[in-house]
Design an enzyme around this catalytic site. Sequence first.
Site, short mmCIF file in Angstrom:
data_model
loop_
_atom_site.label_atom_id
_atom_site.label_comp_id
_atom_site.label_asym_id
_atom_site.label_seq_id
_atom_site.Cartn_x
_atom_site.Cartn_y
_atom_site.Cartn_z
N ASN A 22 -38.24 -41.50 58.25
CA ASN A 22 -39.57 -41.01 58.62
C ASN A 22 -40.60 -41.63 57.69
OD1 ASN A 22 -40.03 -39.14 56.28
ND2 ASN A 22 -38.16 -38.24 57.12
N ASP A 59 -34.16 -33.66 60.31
CA ASP A 59 -33.55 -32.46 60.87
C ASP A 59 -32.17 -32.75 61.46
OD1 ASP A 59 -35.61 -30.61 60.33
OD2 ASP A 59 -36.83 -31.54 61.90
N LYS A 92 -21.13 -52.51 62.14
CA LYS A 92 -22.42 -52.77 62.79
C LYS A 92 -22.25 -52.79 64.32
CE LYS A 92 -26.17 -56.01 63.15
NZ LYS A 92 -26.48 -57.41 63.24
N PRO A 127 -28.12 -29.65 57.32
CA PRO A 127 -28.33 -28.35 56.66
C PRO A 127 -29.79 -28.20 56.30
CG PRO A 127 -27.28 -29.93 55.16
CD PRO A 127 -27.29 -30.57 56.53
N LYS A 160 -42.97 -20.16 59.65
CA LYS A 160 -41.91 -20.89 58.92
C LYS A 160 -41.57 -20.20 57.60
CE LYS A 160 -41.83 -25.21 59.63
NZ LYS A 160 -42.23 -26.62 59.70
N LYS A 216 -37.74 -19.12 57.03
CA LYS A 216 -36.91 -19.76 55.99
C LYS A 216 -36.65 -18.84 54.81
CE LYS A 216 -37.89 -24.41 57.32
NZ LYS A 216 -37.18 -25.67 57.17
O1 C5P Z 1 -38.42 -27.05 59.32
P1 C5P Z 1 -39.26 -28.07 58.66
O2 C5P Z 1 -38.60 -29.41 58.49
O3 C5P Z 1 -40.64 -28.20 59.20
O4 C5P Z 1 -39.45 -27.47 57.17
C1 C5P Z 1 -40.10 -28.18 56.19
C2 C5P Z 1 -39.69 -27.65 54.85
O5 C5P Z 1 -38.29 -27.44 54.79
C3 C5P Z 1 -39.96 -28.65 53.73
O6 C5P Z 1 -40.20 -27.91 52.56
C4 C5P Z 1 -38.68 -29.44 53.67
O7 C5P Z 1 -38.50 -30.04 52.40
C5 C5P Z 1 -37.65 -28.37 53.93
N1 C5P Z 1 -36.44 -28.84 54.64
C6 C5P Z 1 -35.24 -28.86 53.98
N2 C5P Z 1 -34.10 -29.24 54.65
C7 C5P Z 1 -34.15 -29.59 55.96
C8 C5P Z 1 -35.36 -29.55 56.64
C9 C5P Z 1 -36.49 -29.18 55.95
O8 C5P Z 1 -35.20 -28.56 52.78
N3 C5P Z 1 -33.03 -29.95 56.55
#
Ligand code: C5P
Length: 398
Positions: free
Chosen positions: A208, A276, A286, A304, A338, A342
Amino acid sequence: MLADKRILLIIGGGIAAFKSLDLIRRLREQGATVVPVLTKAGEEFVTPLSASALAAKKVYRELFDLTDEAEMGHIELSRAADLVVVAPATADLMAKMAHGHANDLASTLLMATDKRVLIAPAMNVRMWDHPATQRNLATLQGDGVLVVGPDEGAMACGEFGPGRMAEVPAIVAAIGAALAEGPLKGKHVLVTSGPTHEPIDPVRYIANRSSGAQGTALAEALRDLGARVSFVTGPASVPPPAGVEVIRVETAREMAEAVKAALPADAAVFAAAVADWRVANAAGQKMKKDGTGSLPALEFAENPDILAGVAQMAEGRPRLVVGFAAETETVEAHATAKRLRKGCDWIVANDVSPGTGIMGGAENAVTLITGDGAEAWPRLSKAETARRLALRIAGALA
Ligand code: C5P
């Protein structure tokens, strides 16, 4: 004020070196121990005997002095100090520091130290204004090096302008400020930063646009307030900060492991843009076009959620868990939801729509979501956003 503080004073070769003898006296008057190091050029301006007599200490001069290595090696010498001060810091010494040279005792000590470094530049005005010196200055400041001066005024060479070494009382004050204990002293803060790379095959990956700039600025700001920082970073495009423990990872799963290993911490800030999903059917070799026009199908598995995992730890949860939310629409509502989903304490929300220039840019405009509601901060540099957030973190841990 400086009682029991140990200062390693590197005296470079400039006419201002005579002021460094007075600096030794003033620092000792305040209770500090001063260990002088003279560069070869420094010895042209002050004698080892005068530095040694004023410091009441041995003066160190040579990297390969076996007696010194037997008594105290250069690594130990650089670390036994509370602060390393370079006065005068010549254009040459600044260039060596900025480029990581280690070809004499002074530059080797500067590379080997794990302590903060304060420089008092002194040079001719043209040399100070030269783009090379200004580049080196910016590099050093980015590395967390503290700078006092130079002053503007008439110079020994007859010219006028910035380049005179700061006066001794100003250097003593800067040393006092550098040694003052920050509000996060004794605290351990974990910061995740940068993107993750999720392999498709050994040469391709999904990534990204995160540069790691905000996480890096945050780690620097926390370090500057005295925290011990563990910095877990994906493959970012900005270099990691100096003076923090850097743990490099590539994938989300590696990041999760590294975070687990870095705990316990007083606070954890998750600024990384973690993928994600990872490719569940990543190829061991390859992937090749087979000539039939058939397209590979990627299958995904969920990574995770590192932030949620730490925020919901039953035991050993950091006292403060902060997440970031990069959104492109209805930022506040999404970020508020969120925070609850979380289980973290705060969410730093920002709008990363293409028009904002925030992702990968130098500025940020965030909304801080806490249990008390949402606070919209003005658009600020990422460094200033980081400083404000670090101060808030210090306040929460106080
Ligand atoms: O769910 P989202 O990706 O929008 O959440 C963003 C927050 O969650 C950020 O703080 C990111 O560092 C953290 N995050 C994480 N592990 C993931 C996805 C996001 O720690 N797999």
